[in-house]
Design a protein around this motif. Structure first.
Motif, PDB file in Angstrom:
ATOM      1  N   THR A  51      22.959 -38.317 -35.601  1.00  0.00           N
ATOM      2  CA  THR A  51      24.374 -37.791 -35.073  1.00  0.00           C
ATOM      3  C   THR A  51      23.986 -36.309 -34.097  1.00  0.00           C
ATOM      4  O   THR A  51      24.558 -36.709 -33.049  1.00  0.00           O
ATOM      5  CB  THR A  51      25.880 -37.294 -35.827  1.00  0.00           C
ATOM      6  OG1 THR A  51      25.079 -36.716 -36.518  1.00  0.00           O
ATOM      7  CG2 THR A  51      25.740 -39.056 -37.600  1.00  0.00           C
ATOM      8  N   LEU A  54      22.945 -37.730 -30.895  1.00  0.00           N
ATOM      9  CA  LEU A  54      24.067 -38.044 -30.008  1.00  0.00           C
ATOM     10  C   LEU A  54      25.292 -36.477 -29.509  1.00  0.00           C
ATOM     11  O   LEU A  54      25.148 -36.641 -28.276  1.00  0.00           O
ATOM     12  CB  LEU A  54      24.919 -39.066 -30.510  1.00  0.00           C
ATOM     13  CG  LEU A  54      24.550 -39.944 -30.882  1.00  0.00           C
ATOM     14  CD1 LEU A  54      25.287 -41.219 -31.776  1.00  0.00           C
ATOM     15  CD2 LEU A  54      24.137 -41.196 -29.835  1.00  0.00           C
ATOM     16  N   THR A  58      26.252 -34.958 -25.531  1.00  0.00           N
ATOM     17  CA  THR A  58      27.935 -34.665 -25.399  1.00  0.00           C
ATOM     18  C   THR A  58      28.018 -34.713 -23.656  1.00  0.00           C
ATOM     19  O   THR A  58      28.882 -35.354 -23.388  1.00  0.00           O
ATOM     20  CB  THR A  58      28.517 -33.357 -26.219  1.00  0.00           C
ATOM     21  OG1 THR A  58      28.035 -33.991 -27.483  1.00  0.00           O
ATOM     22  CG2 THR A  58      29.953 -33.746 -25.650  1.00  0.00           C
ATOM     23  N   LEU A 153      32.760 -37.320 -31.791  1.00  0.00           N
ATOM     24  CA  LEU A 153      31.191 -36.719 -31.565  1.00  0.00           C
ATOM     25  C   LEU A 153      30.729 -35.599 -32.841  1.00  0.00           C
ATOM     26  O   LEU A 153      29.999 -35.689 -33.863  1.00  0.00           O
ATOM     27  CB  LEU A 153      29.940 -36.871 -30.628  1.00  0.00           C
ATOM     28  CG  LEU A 153      29.780 -38.160 -29.659  1.00  0.00           C
ATOM     29  CD1 LEU A 153      29.853 -37.892 -28.821  1.00  0.00           C
ATOM     30  CD2 LEU A 153      29.261 -39.063 -30.222  1.00  0.00           C
TER      31      LEU A 153
END
Length: 483
Positions: A51, A54, A58, A153
């Motif tokens: 995560t 990711l 952003t 996110l």
């Protein structure tokens, strides 16, 4: 001088084989701690690394998803007066109080935040305005100026969208990441005879098996250790339990991030102001509304005072409170200077980033670097490399666990057994006397490290005792006497 004769082949065969070298109490404890922590914490680290990649990218994802709201196709020059841009946003969003304005520069749109009673304090409605034409390009419900995708996110990485309970996963991962990294370095250093160059390369002489996997696991972990320690430390600074302790420590050292005071008590407040927000003055209380048109004068005054680059303008709650203009460039946040300005354009207070306490500067830099914003794309690439390296180390660690499984008939198992070693109570008294208070102090500061560690030590003590009771005493036949 008498010479001791050599043993015959028969005598050598009769001599009992030397038992394998047993690890020291410290080595055995560290090995088992690394093993158990790796098995139990690695899944959380795997999620955090995935995560985190990711979240680090952003900005690029946002520009693709919200290109209409965030950017303009053909930047013009010059930009419209800031008051005109705010008026355009107000026309598109007549409800709510004007809260914050972030002027657009280059291809970026101007962002104007409005409060909404239906939203919590952390959310607002943001109107995006083309700074050159005054055209509204879109509206979003934002979280501390972050787009909905950014918020999604961020929550995925921080708490898996499970709120405070989910946040325990990321704090647990950060609390044990530094332990796993340093423990792995020590174990690899103790194993290597040539403790220099060979530590940084995998054992390529081993064609397969656990030895080759261990080489890749250890050497890769060694290369990324510094980065993992950094991610662990910076991640803990805004975690739930450890982060609160960190903030208390910073406050006690008077090293918090300073902010300009917008209190106009004793300052030359505008004539319409008879007081200040949340207090009293010699002129009495005032709830006079702020004229949004003053933002043009406020911004011009801040620019003249040297506040350059991207800025955030906080709108005062009433006419007796000053505006604040703060640099918010995260690419290289040395331009975090801030000024308080009254509606006439007079600077009433200024705080420069150069005057921040050192710990406050380091914290700010650390946060931006952890988020992938410091230095822009190079920072993002480094974070991605660290995350991918950590993912590989975790996979190799689990592979070693599988490769060490018993495969003989009657003793087959899915995975390997836990490493054996001496009881931690076998450590020297001096090491226990010094180590235990240090561990308790660190465990108190990092609760999600301390509580699992106490559980591990207690369980390890019990299991070691049980193994000792079950282990049969096998007498060793003495070697035959020499003839």
């Amino acid at each position: 001088m008498a010479v001791t004769p050599d043993l015959t082949t028969q005598e050598q065969a009769a001599t009992p084989a030397r038992s394998p070298r047993q690890p020291s109490a410290f080595g055995g404890l560290l090995l088992r701690l690394h093993f158990y922590a790796g098995i139990l914490v690695a899944p959380f680290l795997l999620v955090a690394a995935t995560t985190g990649i990711l979240f680090a990218f952003t900005p690029q994802i946002e520009k693709a998803v919200y290109s209409t709201e965030l950017t303009v196709d053909t930047p013009g020059s010059p930009a419209l007066p800031m008051a005109d841009q705010v008026a355009a946003a107000r026309a598109a969003h007549p409800a709510g109080d004007l809260v914050t304005v972030r002027p657009g520069e280059g291809s970026a749109t101007t962002q104007v935040d409005f409060s909404d009673p239906s939203l919590d304090a952390d959310h607002q409605h943001t109107v995006y305005v083309n700074p050159y034409t005054g055209k509204v390009t879109g509206q979003l419900t934002t979280w501390w100026a972050a787009t909905p995708l950014n918020e999604w996110l961020d929550n995925l990485h921080a708490n898996l969208h499970l709120g405070e309970t989910g946040a325990l996963y990321s704090e647990l991962a950060a609390s044990w990441l530094w332990v796993l990294a340093l423990g792995g370095v020590i174990l690899w250093w103790r194993r290597q005879r040539d403790r220099n160059r060979r530590m940084f390369v995998p054992d390529l002489a081993a064609k397969k098996g656990v030895r080759r996997t261990r080489g890749w696991h250890a050497a890769t972990g060694l290369w990324i250790t510094i980065g993992l320690l950094f991610l662990s430390a910076t991640g803990l600074t805004w975690s739930g339990h450890a982060g609160e302790n960190f903030n208390d420590l910073i406050d006690s050292l008077d090293a918090s991030r300073p902010a300009v005071s917008t209190d106009l008590v004793g300052a030359a407040a505008p004539a319409t102001a008879g007081g200040h927000h949340g207090g009293t003055t010699t002129g009495g209380s005032s709830t006079a509304a702020v004229d949004p048109a003053a933002i043009t004068t406020v911004l011009r005054s801040a620019r003249d005072a040297g506040i350059t680059g991207a800025v955030s303008i906080t709108v005062p709650a009433d006419a007796a409170t000053a505006w604040s203009v703060t640099g918010n460039d995260s690419l290289w946040p040395v331009g975090r200077d801030s000024v308080a300005v009254d509606s006439t354009g007079t600077i009433v207070q200024r705080i420069d980033f150069a005057d921040w306490p050192l710990l406050a500067k380091l914290t700010q830099w650390g946060i931006y670097a952890h988020m992938g914003q410091l230095f822009g794309l190079p920072n993002q690439i480094v974070l991605a490399a660290l995350a991918l390296g950590l993912i590989c180390v975790i996979i190799w660690g689990y592979r070693m666990w599988w490769q060490r499984r018993p495969t003989r008939a009657g003793r087959r198992a899915l995975v390997g057994v836990a490493p054996a070693g001496g009881n931690w109570t076998g450590l020297p008294n001096s090491a226990i006397a010094v180590g235990l208070p240090v561990l308790f102090a660190v465990g108190w500061f990092l609760p999600l490290f301390g509580v699992p560690l106490l559980a591990f030590l207690a369980l390890d003590l019990v299991l070691t005792g049980l193994r000792g009771r079950r282990r049969p005493n096998i007498p060793v036949s003495p070697a035959p006497a020499r003839q």
